[in-house]
Design a protein around this motif. Structure first.
Motif, short mmCIF file in Angstrom:
data_model
loop_
_atom_site.label_atom_id
_atom_site.label_comp_id
_atom_site.label_asym_id
_atom_site.label_seq_id
_atom_site.Cartn_x
_atom_site.Cartn_y
_atom_site.Cartn_z
N VAL A 1 32.05 30.02 66.07
CA VAL A 1 32.33 31.15 65.62
C VAL A 1 33.55 31.35 65.36
CG1 VAL A 1 32.56 33.44 67.51
CG2 VAL A 1 30.39 31.83 67.87
N ASP A 2 34.70 30.33 66.05
CA ASP A 2 36.09 30.78 66.37
C ASP A 2 36.46 29.17 65.86
OD1 ASP A 2 38.24 31.69 65.85
OD2 ASP A 2 38.61 32.53 67.34
N THR A 3 37.62 28.33 66.35
CA THR A 3 38.23 27.90 66.42
C THR A 3 37.18 27.23 67.75
OG1 THR A 3 39.79 28.04 64.62
CG2 THR A 3 40.10 25.86 66.24
N GLY A 4 37.02 26.01 67.67
CA GLY A 4 36.50 25.13 69.17
C GLY A 4 35.41 26.55 70.34
N LEU A 5 35.26 27.01 69.04
CA LEU A 5 34.06 28.63 69.76
C LEU A 5 32.36 28.38 69.47
CD1 LEU A 5 33.50 30.15 72.27
CD2 LEU A 5 34.44 31.98 70.42
N TYR A 6 31.69 27.75 70.27
CA TYR A 6 30.25 27.79 69.68
C TYR A 6 28.93 28.68 70.67
CZ TYR A 6 32.42 24.01 67.30
OH TYR A 6 33.36 23.03 66.26
N PHE A 7 27.92 28.45 69.64
CA PHE A 7 27.34 29.83 69.98
C PHE A 7 25.74 29.00 69.89
CE2 PHE A 7 24.52 33.74 69.49
CZ PHE A 7 24.40 34.47 70.56
N ALA A 8 25.36 28.63 70.68
CA ALA A 8 24.26 27.43 70.52
C ALA A 8 22.90 28.25 71.53
CB ALA A 8 24.09 26.45 71.35
N GLN A 9 21.68 28.36 70.38
CA GLN A 9 20.32 28.57 70.98
C GLN A 9 19.31 27.41 71.79
OE1 GLN A 9 20.53 31.74 71.46
NE2 GLN A 9 23.11 31.82 70.60
N PHE A 10 18.33 27.83 72.32
CA PHE A 10 17.16 26.84 72.59
C PHE A 10 16.08 27.61 72.98
CE2 PHE A 10 21.07 25.06 75.17
CZ PHE A 10 19.61 24.98 76.91
N HIS A 11 15.10 27.75 72.94
CA HIS A 11 13.86 27.76 73.59
C HIS A 11 13.06 27.00 74.19
CE1 HIS A 11 9.94 30.04 72.55
NE2 HIS A 11 9.82 30.31 73.81
N HIS A 12 12.94 26.73 75.73
CA HIS A 12 12.25 26.60 75.81
C HIS A 12 11.07 25.58 75.98
CE1 HIS A 12 15.25 24.96 79.30
NE2 HIS A 12 15.54 26.75 79.50
#
Length: 299
Positions: free
Chosen positions: A83-94
C-alpha cells in the motif's frame, strides 16, 4: 435493466456473478512478506504468529492470560499488496473454517497492525449476513511509532468514483460513521444503488481502511485506500460472502482507481461527524475483548 428489475432486489447479481472481470485493476501481489515471520500481540497478551511463504501463510494462535480461546494453528493461501512504503495488506480465507476470512494491515515501519475478521453467520455482533470484527495490535520485535489504527470520520461528506475495470465503475457517498451510499455507474449492476453499513479506520495520515456490510446480497468487503492525492486514489480490497446458491463461501481480491468528485461540508450543528462515536468503528469494533468468539477470530 428495467426500472422494475432495479427495484426488485431478488434479481440483483449474486457475489459470484460480479467476480468475472471485476479484478482487472487489481495491483500485482507483492512477494515482500515471503520468508518473514510477523507476530501480532493484542491487548489480552494473545499472540498470533504468521510465517509467510511465497503463496501460503502458516499461522499459530497462542491465547494470552485473559483469552479463553484454545490454541490452534493452520496454513492458508494468501495474497499481499504493498500500500505504501513498509505497509502491506494481506488476505487469506481459512481452509479449516471457510465461513471466516482475515484481512491483515501490517505496518512494518511503525510496528502496528489492524486485523479485520469477516464471518458468515452470527459469531460476531451485528445484523448483516457477513459481519466484521476489528482488532488493533502491535507487531512483536518492531519499535512502535506513530498513531494506533483508530476509527475516523475523515471520509464523511466525500463523494468518490471508483473504477475497478474498463467495464465496472461505482461511486461512494460517505454519509456518516455508520452509513454510506453506493451507485453503480458502469457494469452489470448499472443503475443499482443502496445504502449499507460501513466502518472507516485511519492507518496512516490519508490512508484508510474502509469496510462495508451489505444487507441485500450476503457479502461484505474490506478495502484499504490511499487518499493523499484525491485526484489519484488507489485502493486494494477483498469481497467475501456467499455464492448464488447461498451455501458456498466466495472470496476474491480486487483493486480500483479512485477520484474525489465532490465534498459536502455541513454546518456544524448538522454535521454527521461532530460528536459521532457510536457505529464509527462498526460491528464488534470494541477490539479483541468484545466477545469470546471474537478473541479467536484473529487466527
Amino acid at each position: 435493466m428495467s426500472a422494475l428489475t432495479l427495484s426488485d432486489t431478488s434479481t440483483w447479481l449474486p457475489l459470484d456473478g460480479l467476480a468475472p472481470g471485476f479484478d482487472a485493476n487489481k495491483a500485482e501481489p507483492s512477494g515482500d512478506l515471503a520468508g518473514r515471520t510477523v507476530t501480532l500481540v493484542d491487548e489480552r497478551g494473545t499472540r498470533i504468529v504468521h510465517r509467510f511463504g511465497a503463496d501460503s501463510v502458516e499461522w499459530e494462535y497462542q491465547p494470552g492470560p485473559a483469552d479463553t480461546i484454545p490454541a490452534s494453528s493452520g496454513t492458508d493461501p494468501y495474497e499481499a499488496f504493498e500500500v505504501d512504503t513498509g505497509l502491506y495488506f494481506a488476505q487469506f480465507h481459512h481452509q479449516h473454517q471457510p465461513d471466516e476470512a482475515v484481512s491483515l494491515v501490517l505496518d512494518l515501519t511503525n510496528g502496528r497492525a489492524l486485523s479485520v475478521i469477516q464471518g458468515i453467520g452470527d459469531q460476531f455482533p451485528g445484523t448483516t449476513a457477513v459481519r466484521q470484527l476489528f482488532v488493533p495490535s502491535l507487531i512483536d520485535g518492531i519499535e512502535t511509532t506513530g498513531a494506533e489504527p483508530a476509527p475516523t470520520t475523515a471520509l464523511i461528506g466525500r463523494r468518490v468514483m471508483w473504477v475497478y475495470s474498463s467495464q465496472h465503475a461505482y461511486e461512494h457517498v460517505y454519509l456518516s460513521p455508520q452509513w454510506y451510499t453506493w451507485q453503480c455507474l458502469a457494469g452489470p449492476e448499472k443503475g443499482l444503488a443502496d445504502t449499507d453499513e460501513n466502518s472507516v479506520w485511519q492507518i496512516r495520515p490519508g490512508i484508510y481502511v474502509f469496510t462495508w456490510r451489505e444487507k441485500v446480497i450476503p457479502c461484505a468487503s474490506v478495502t484499504i485506500a490511499d487518499h493523499r492525492n484525491v485526484r489519484s486514489i488507489r485502493s486494494h480490497g477483498v469481497l467475501f460472502g456467499l455464492d448464488e446458491s447461498g451455501e458456498v463461501p466466495t472470496h476474491f481480491t480486487f483493486g480500483a482507481y479512485g477520484r474525489l468528485l465532490s465534498n459536502t461540508v455541513h454546518p456544524e450543528p448538522y454535521d454527521p461527524a461532530v460528536g459521532a462515536t457510536e457505529g464509527a468503528s462498526g460491528a464488534g469494533a470494541d477490539s479483541a475483548g468484545g466477545s469470546a468468539d471474537a478473541a479467536g477470530a484473529t487466527r
